[in-house]
Design a protein around this motif. Structure first.
Motif, short mmCIF file in Angstrom:
data_model
loop_
_atom_site.label_atom_id
_atom_site.label_comp_id
_atom_site.label_asym_id
_atom_site.label_seq_id
_atom_site.Cartn_x
_atom_site.Cartn_y
_atom_site.Cartn_z
N LYS A 18 0.83 -1.20 0.00
CA LYS A 18 0.00 0.00 0.00
C LYS A 18 0.87 1.25 0.00
CE LYS A 18 -4.16 -1.81 2.26
NZ LYS A 18 -5.04 -1.74 3.46
N GLU A 19 1.90 1.25 0.85
CA GLU A 19 2.79 2.41 0.94
C GLU A 19 3.54 2.63 -0.38
OE1 GLU A 19 5.23 1.49 4.27
OE2 GLU A 19 3.70 2.01 5.77
N ALA A 20 3.84 1.52 -1.08
CA ALA A 20 4.55 1.64 -2.36
C ALA A 20 3.60 2.02 -3.50
CB ALA A 20 5.24 0.32 -2.69
N GLY A 21 2.29 1.97 -3.24
CA GLY A 21 1.32 2.34 -4.26
C GLY A 21 1.02 1.27 -5.28
N TYR A 22 1.35 0.02 -4.96
CA TYR A 22 1.04 -1.07 -5.89
C TYR A 22 -0.47 -1.24 -6.02
CZ TYR A 22 5.95 -2.37 -5.21
OH TYR A 22 7.32 -2.36 -5.13
N LEU A 23 -0.92 -1.51 -7.26
CA LEU A 23 -2.36 -1.64 -7.52
C LEU A 23 -2.69 -3.02 -8.10
CD1 LEU A 23 -3.04 1.83 -9.19
CD2 LEU A 23 -3.34 1.21 -6.78
N THR A 24 -3.90 -3.47 -7.84
CA THR A 24 -4.37 -4.73 -8.41
C THR A 24 -4.69 -4.51 -9.88
OG1 THR A 24 -6.70 -4.28 -7.93
CG2 THR A 24 -5.40 -5.30 -6.17
N ALA A 25 -5.07 -5.59 -10.56
CA ALA A 25 -5.42 -5.49 -11.98
C ALA A 25 -6.62 -4.57 -12.21
CB ALA A 25 -5.73 -6.89 -12.53
N ARG A 26 -7.44 -4.39 -11.17
CA ARG A 26 -8.60 -3.51 -11.27
C ARG A 26 -8.29 -2.08 -10.84
NH1 ARG A 26 -13.65 -7.27 -9.06
NH2 ARG A 26 -13.43 -8.93 -10.62
N PHE A 30 -3.91 -2.97 -2.86
CA PHE A 30 -3.97 -4.34 -2.37
C PHE A 30 -4.50 -4.39 -0.94
CE2 PHE A 30 -1.15 -5.28 -5.90
CZ PHE A 30 -1.53 -6.56 -6.26
N GLN A 31 -5.36 -5.39 -0.67
CA GLN A 31 -5.86 -5.68 0.67
C GLN A 31 -5.27 -7.02 1.12
OE1 GLN A 31 -7.54 -3.31 2.26
NE2 GLN A 31 -7.42 -2.09 0.36
N TYR A 32 -5.49 -7.34 2.38
CA TYR A 32 -4.89 -8.55 2.97
C TYR A 32 -5.13 -9.79 2.12
CZ TYR A 32 -3.97 -12.34 6.24
OH TYR A 32 -3.50 -13.49 6.82
N GLN A 33 -6.41 -10.08 1.81
CA GLN A 33 -6.74 -11.32 1.10
C GLN A 33 -6.13 -11.35 -0.30
OE1 GLN A 33 -7.89 -14.07 2.14
NE2 GLN A 33 -8.47 -13.40 4.20
N SER A 34 -6.12 -10.20 -0.99
CA SER A 34 -5.57 -10.19 -2.34
C SER A 34 -4.06 -10.41 -2.32
CB SER A 34 -5.91 -8.87 -3.06
OG SER A 34 -5.49 -7.76 -2.31
N VAL A 35 -3.37 -9.88 -1.30
CA VAL A 35 -1.93 -10.11 -1.16
C VAL A 35 -1.67 -11.59 -0.87
CG1 VAL A 35 0.12 -9.63 0.23
CG2 VAL A 35 -1.40 -7.77 -0.43
N GLN A 37 -3.51 -14.12 -1.65
CA GLN A 37 -3.78 -14.90 -2.86
C GLN A 37 -2.61 -14.83 -3.83
OE1 GLN A 37 -7.49 -13.38 -4.35
NE2 GLN A 37 -8.69 -14.25 -2.66
N VAL A 38 -2.02 -13.64 -3.97
CA VAL A 38 -0.87 -13.49 -4.87
C VAL A 38 0.30 -14.34 -4.39
CG1 VAL A 38 0.90 -11.89 -5.69
CG2 VAL A 38 -1.49 -11.20 -5.70
N LEU A 39 0.60 -14.24 -3.10
CA LEU A 39 1.75 -14.95 -2.54
C LEU A 39 1.60 -16.47 -2.64
CD1 LEU A 39 2.39 -12.81 0.67
CD2 LEU A 39 3.70 -12.78 -1.46
N MET A 40 0.37 -16.97 -2.53
CA MET A 40 0.14 -18.41 -2.51
C MET A 40 -0.23 -18.97 -3.88
SD MET A 40 -1.75 -18.96 1.18
CE MET A 40 -1.46 -20.74 1.15
N ASN A 41 -0.26 -18.11 -4.89
CA ASN A 41 -0.61 -18.55 -6.24
C ASN A 41 0.61 -19.14 -6.94
OD1 ASN A 41 -1.42 -18.79 -8.95
ND2 ASN A 41 -2.83 -17.07 -8.74
N ALA A 42 0.49 -20.37 -7.40
CA ALA A 42 1.62 -21.05 -8.03
C ALA A 42 2.08 -20.37 -9.32
CB ALA A 42 1.25 -22.51 -8.32
N ARG A 43 1.25 -19.53 -9.89
CA ARG A 43 1.63 -18.84 -11.13
C ARG A 43 2.91 -18.02 -10.96
NH1 ARG A 43 -1.91 -18.05 -15.36
NH2 ARG A 43 -0.88 -16.06 -15.78
N ILE A 44 3.15 -17.51 -9.75
CA ILE A 44 4.31 -16.64 -9.59
C ILE A 44 5.63 -17.40 -9.70
CG2 ILE A 44 3.04 -14.99 -8.19
CD1 ILE A 44 4.36 -16.08 -5.72
N CYS A 45 5.58 -18.74 -9.58
CA CYS A 45 6.81 -19.52 -9.80
C CYS A 45 6.76 -20.26 -11.13
CB CYS A 45 7.05 -20.50 -8.64
SG CYS A 45 6.00 -21.95 -8.60
N GLY A 46 5.73 -19.95 -11.94
CA GLY A 46 5.64 -20.51 -13.28
C GLY A 46 4.77 -21.75 -13.41
N TYR A 47 4.23 -22.25 -12.30
CA TYR A 47 3.42 -23.47 -12.34
C TYR A 47 1.95 -23.17 -12.61
CZ TYR A 47 7.28 -26.20 -10.31
OH TYR A 47 8.48 -26.84 -10.08
#
Length: 302
Positions: A18-26, A30-35, A37-47
């Motif tokens: 939030k402090e860095a101003g990062y925004l979601t696709a919409r 970012f809120q807690y749940q969206s962060v 979800q990003v961290l636990m999404n296998a897509r970020i490691c290519g899977y």
């Protein structure tokens, strides 16, 4: 990712984004749940992932998507393990974030009238304006369960305990990777996968009926699932160990209070703080006695 592995909470990561101003696709913050979800999404490691399960090929290897990974699979496994391992502490408001480094870690070592030790957790607080340091640690009053018999200036206490903890972390980091053995159960997993493949072949060939197939399949599937979970745990442990071998001093400076407290609690049960006596006496580190964790107790859950 490295911050999560080394102890940062999802809430802290959310605040940083939030402090860095990062925004979601919409286009929203970012809120807690969206962060999470990003961290636990296998897509970020290519899977590729469907309904929380990795999509695998015929050789049981995770299928890599046609996009650029931003972390390694090992790092992703470690992050998922760290978040899942925190339970309620991984939920918003699930765990209190203390303002001062050693709140609750310091224990009052004052001897009471009956000869016993107070042992009450000490609390950090802003120091009076007329002293040169910003905070101190005190044992609460008797009405709050303490004895009000011990007070320590915060800056010197934090500096001394940090010095001891960093020395311990450096010693542990030197042997961290060596202490995590290779998984060594690949043959078991391959055998279970082969049993499932054979079962499916026999069913498709009409050698066993539906009842026989669906009676035996869950047993094999359970074995495969347990082995994969154990493998993921080993990968996460290796990643965490490798993270610990980084430059300890440099990494410490960049960590949040919560991360530092987590590291302290990994190596210390507590720090016993003895009273300094009457009068304005020099700070004495000998009145701070660390209670180190053994290798066995450090492996136990809190």
């Amino acid at each position: 990712m490295h911050d999560v592995i080394s102890g940062a909470s999802v809430s802290e990561i959310t605040q940083r984004w939030k402090e860095a101003g990062y925004l979601t696709a919409r286009g929203n913050l970012f809120q807690y749940q969206s962060v999470k979800q990003v961290l636990m999404n296998a897509r970020i490691c290519g899977y590729r992932e469907v309904n929380g399960e990795l999509v695998r090929d015929s050789d049981d290897q995770p299928i890599v998507g046609e996009w650029d990974a931003i972390v390694t699979p090992k790092e992703w496994f470690a992050v998922v393990a760290a978040i899942r391992g925190r339970g309620r502490a991984g939920q918003p408001g699930g765990k209190l974030v203390h303002k001062y480094l050693l709140t609750g870690i310091l224990r009052c070592g004052n001897t009471l009238e009956d000869g016993t030790k107070c042992n009450h957790p000490m609390k950090g607080q802003k120091a009076n304006e007329w002293v040169k340091y910003e905070h101190g640690y005190f044992c609460k009053k008797t009405v709050d369960g303490g004895c009000n018999g011990t007070y320590k200036r915060g800056d010197e206490t934090d500096k001394h305990i940090t010095k001891l903890v960093l020395a311990k972390l450096k010693a542990d980091a030197a042997a961290a990777v060596k202490d995590v053995p290779d998984w060594g159960r690949e043959d078991e997993l391959q055998a279970a996968l082969q049993r499932r493949a054979t079962l499916e072949l026999r069913w498709n060939a009409g050698e066993i009926d539906d009842e026989g197939f669906f009676r035996n399949l869950p047993v094999v599937e359970k074995t495969i699932k347990e082995l994969r979970a154990d493998q993921a745990k080993n990968i996460a442990a290796k990643a965490a160990a490798e993270e610990a071998t980084a430059d300890v001093d440099r990494e410490w400076k960049s960590k949040t209070i919560r991360q530092k407290r987590e590291l302290i609690k990994k190596v210390l049960h507590a720090v016993i703080a003895f009273p300094g006596g009457m009068g304005n006496k020099p700070f004495d580190v000998e009145q701070l006695i660390p209670v180190w964790r053994s290798a066995e107790s450090a492996a136990l859950p809190e």
